[in-house]
Design a protein around this motif. Sequence first.
Motif, mmCIF file in Angstrom:
data_model
loop_
_atom_site.group_PDB
_atom_site.id
_atom_site.type_symbol
_atom_site.label_atom_id
_atom_site.label_comp_id
_atom_site.label_asym_id
_atom_site.label_seq_id
_atom_site.Cartn_x
_atom_site.Cartn_y
_atom_site.Cartn_z
ATOM 1 N N MET B 122 43.004 22.938 69.960
ATOM 2 C CA MET B 122 44.644 22.709 68.720
ATOM 3 C C MET B 122 45.108 21.657 68.792
ATOM 4 O O MET B 122 45.963 21.186 68.508
ATOM 5 C CB MET B 122 44.866 24.690 69.251
ATOM 6 N N ARG B 123 45.932 21.833 70.178
ATOM 7 C CA ARG B 123 47.116 20.838 70.712
ATOM 8 C C ARG B 123 46.728 19.512 70.226
ATOM 9 O O ARG B 123 46.792 18.269 69.406
ATOM 10 C CB ARG B 123 47.118 20.779 71.997
ATOM 11 N N LEU B 124 44.824 19.147 70.443
ATOM 12 C CA LEU B 124 44.028 17.183 69.751
ATOM 13 C C LEU B 124 44.044 17.542 68.575
ATOM 14 O O LEU B 124 44.559 16.335 68.194
ATOM 15 C CB LEU B 124 42.837 17.628 70.801
ATOM 16 N N CYS B 125 44.483 18.718 67.603
ATOM 17 C CA CYS B 125 44.269 18.087 66.437
ATOM 18 C C CYS B 125 45.536 18.270 66.155
ATOM 19 O O CYS B 125 45.211 17.320 64.928
ATOM 20 C CB CYS B 125 43.689 19.546 65.591
ATOM 21 N N PHE B 126 46.445 19.005 66.654
ATOM 22 C CA PHE B 126 47.836 18.441 66.339
ATOM 23 C C PHE B 126 48.269 17.480 66.236
ATOM 24 O O PHE B 126 49.484 16.555 65.079
ATOM 25 C CB PHE B 126 48.554 19.968 66.534
ATOM 26 N N VAL B 127 48.104 16.864 67.800
ATOM 27 C CA VAL B 127 48.643 15.904 68.173
ATOM 28 C C VAL B 127 47.842 14.002 67.262
ATOM 29 O O VAL B 127 48.600 13.682 67.285
ATOM 30 C CB VAL B 127 48.421 15.041 69.485
ATOM 31 N N LEU B 128 46.355 14.748 67.338
ATOM 32 C CA LEU B 128 46.042 13.636 66.143
ATOM 33 C C LEU B 128 46.466 13.494 64.681
ATOM 34 O O LEU B 128 46.914 12.497 64.211
ATOM 35 C CB LEU B 128 44.377 13.551 65.872
ATOM 36 N N PHE B 129 46.964 14.725 64.239
ATOM 37 C CA PHE B 129 46.698 15.047 62.815
ATOM 38 C C PHE B 129 48.529 14.239 62.855
ATOM 39 O O PHE B 129 48.996 13.614 62.274
ATOM 40 C CB PHE B 129 47.043 16.126 62.326
ATOM 41 N N ALA B 130 49.661 15.114 63.289
ATOM 42 C CA ALA B 130 50.924 15.185 63.771
ATOM 43 C C ALA B 130 51.566 13.744 64.268
ATOM 44 O O ALA B 130 52.418 13.251 63.139
ATOM 45 C CB ALA B 130 51.776 16.540 63.715
ATOM 46 N N VAL B 131 51.287 13.394 64.743
ATOM 47 C CA VAL B 131 51.914 12.369 65.817
ATOM 48 C C VAL B 131 51.128 11.151 65.535
ATOM 49 O O VAL B 131 51.717 9.908 65.032
ATOM 50 C CB VAL B 131 51.620 12.487 67.339
ATOM 51 N N GLU B 132 49.998 10.624 65.067
ATOM 52 C CA GLU B 132 48.481 9.598 65.508
ATOM 53 C C GLU B 132 48.744 9.176 63.713
ATOM 54 O O GLU B 132 47.807 8.464 63.719
ATOM 55 C CB GLU B 132 48.008 9.744 66.504
ATOM 56 N N ASP B 133 48.637 10.803 63.030
ATOM 57 C CA ASP B 133 48.374 10.411 61.382
ATOM 58 C C ASP B 133 46.875 10.141 60.771
ATOM 59 O O ASP B 133 46.821 9.110 60.496
ATOM 60 C CB ASP B 133 48.742 9.083 60.967
ATOM 61 N N PHE B 134 46.262 10.583 61.772
ATOM 62 C CA PHE B 134 44.665 10.442 62.208
ATOM 63 C C PHE B 134 44.442 11.830 60.324
ATOM 64 O O PHE B 134 44.955 12.404 60.217
ATOM 65 C CB PHE B 134 44.191 10.902 63.188
ATOM 66 N N LYS B 135 43.219 11.134 59.565
ATOM 67 C CA LYS B 135 43.168 11.967 58.294
ATOM 68 C C LYS B 135 42.326 13.044 58.718
ATOM 69 O O LYS B 135 41.542 13.102 60.355
ATOM 70 C CB LYS B 135 42.240 10.536 58.013
ATOM 71 N N LEU B 136 42.259 14.221 57.766
ATOM 72 C CA LEU B 136 41.224 15.316 58.434
ATOM 73 C C LEU B 136 39.714 15.010 58.997
ATOM 74 O O LEU B 136 39.168 15.686 59.381
ATOM 75 C CB LEU B 136 41.387 16.816 56.850
ATOM 76 N N THR B 137 39.204 14.155 57.690
ATOM 77 C CA THR B 137 37.359 13.671 58.379
ATOM 78 C C THR B 137 37.844 13.029 59.734
ATOM 79 O O THR B 137 36.864 13.252 60.877
ATOM 80 C CB THR B 137 37.262 12.529 57.034
ATOM 81 N N GLU B 138 38.807 12.632 60.018
ATOM 82 C CA GLU B 138 38.466 11.887 61.469
ATOM 83 C C GLU B 138 38.462 12.394 62.405
ATOM 84 O O GLU B 138 38.163 12.815 64.414
ATOM 85 C CB GLU B 138 39.889 10.480 61.111
ATOM 86 N N ILE B 139 39.761 13.596 62.318
ATOM 87 C CA ILE B 139 39.709 14.378 63.697
ATOM 88 C C ILE B 139 38.620 15.109 63.346
ATOM 89 O O ILE B 139 37.877 15.556 64.605
ATOM 90 C CB ILE B 139 40.782 15.400 63.046
ATOM 91 N N ALA B 140 38.353 15.829 62.637
ATOM 92 C CA ALA B 140 36.213 16.674 62.074
ATOM 93 C C ALA B 140 35.777 16.130 62.788
ATOM 94 O O ALA B 140 34.635 16.977 63.628
ATOM 95 C CB ALA B 140 36.247 16.793 60.952
ATOM 96 N N GLU B 141 35.174 14.107 62.868
ATOM 97 C CA GLU B 141 34.241 13.787 63.919
ATOM 98 C C GLU B 141 34.671 13.649 65.219
ATOM 99 O O GLU B 141 34.142 13.591 66.260
ATOM 100 C CB GLU B 141 34.840 11.880 63.376
ATOM 101 N N ILE B 142 35.587 13.613 65.399
ATOM 102 C CA ILE B 142 36.685 13.636 66.796
ATOM 103 C C ILE B 142 36.122 15.318 67.336
ATOM 104 O O ILE B 142 35.429 14.682 68.795
ATOM 105 C CB ILE B 142 38.074 12.855 66.643
ATOM 106 N N THR B 143 36.751 15.789 67.279
ATOM 107 C CA THR B 143 36.530 16.961 67.671
ATOM 108 C C THR B 143 34.656 17.878 67.674
ATOM 109 O O THR B 143 34.896 18.388 68.397
ATOM 110 C CB THR B 143 37.655 18.146 66.925
#
Lengths: 201, 167
Positions: B122-143
């Motif tokens: 949850m922490r990783l998803c939130f930081v990637l999304f809210a702090v680093e502005d990653f797209k949802l599809t990119e987060i899905a790929e990373i996680t």
Amino acid sequence: MSCNGFEKFSLDEWTEAEFAKHIETCESCRIAMEQDRKLLDLARSRKTNITAPFLWPRIETDLQQQRTAILKSDNYHRWFFRIAAILVLAIGISMLWFKGQNKQQSPLLTESTLKKVEQLEKDYENAINELEALVTPQLSQLNQELMLLYRDRLETIDAQIEQCKEALAMNPANAHIRSYLLAALRDKKATLREIIALTTT
Amino acid sequence: MTETDIVQQCQQGDIAAFAALYDVYHQPMLRVARDILHNKQDAEDAVHITFVKLFHSIRHFRFQSKFKCYLFRILSRACYDILKKTKKQRTENIDHISQHIEQHTDLKIQLEEAIKNLPERMRLCFVLFAVEDFKLTEIAEITEMTLGGVKSTLYQARVRLRHYMEI
């Protein structure tokens, strides 16, 4: 929060337009949205630079070491494969050479064996010649037809024996020609025995 | 020079190309690692490990996904490995967290404490999304999660953070 409108919006179950219309009447979802905006703004403010002046030099040193290790390992593997290839090639060539040598040597008799074979052949031939000397006068006892048949047969066998001897004079160690000579001598012996059998009955 | 060119040079073992990648990505990598590990030294170690792993694995990168996602996937795994080793996983209960967070008046510190107490993914998803502005599809790929899974995880993270911080 009793209403799940904000959750539906967050999970893309509602469009932005649907949610905008919803918050006109739903106070809890409007507050949730404002809190969420605050949270995201606050999170973005964490996007500050972190100083780590010694990090890249550490990484670079490590990467250089890794690259040197890989190059060394590649060199080692390259030499290992070269040596292995040379060994395989050498073994293959020597096996082929030995095979070839064996093939060439197999129909040839060794010097000592050749002497023995020649002596035995001579004895055998002498014995057959003695038998022939006994049988030849008896040929006239046979009827004309049989006499001509056996004479003709003996002449053919003698011609074969001569041919073999001529070939052996050029290649004395050839076991194949020796075996043909032996067969011809046996044939002559058998023919002479037949003549003896016919004249004694 | 494009990122693809740099990555191709890295695939040839060019250390200068790795330096170029470091220049582009080391700040977001350090921030993500810091928010997962809550420790600057561990974050630096995670970035260090990521670059060493990248050095060995980059020759297998076939440009079928975004390089950024590939890099952050290695980083997230490096962070999880460090977490496992240092056993810095969350053990506190929510009441204790709330008390701890309320002690801080500065909202930024409150948020830092709140993020610290989210579950790892949850922490990783939130930081990637809210702090680093990653797209949802990119987060899905990373996680390596589904898009729906990412949306749901992010929603849960935001609900928890609002609850912890009482914004």
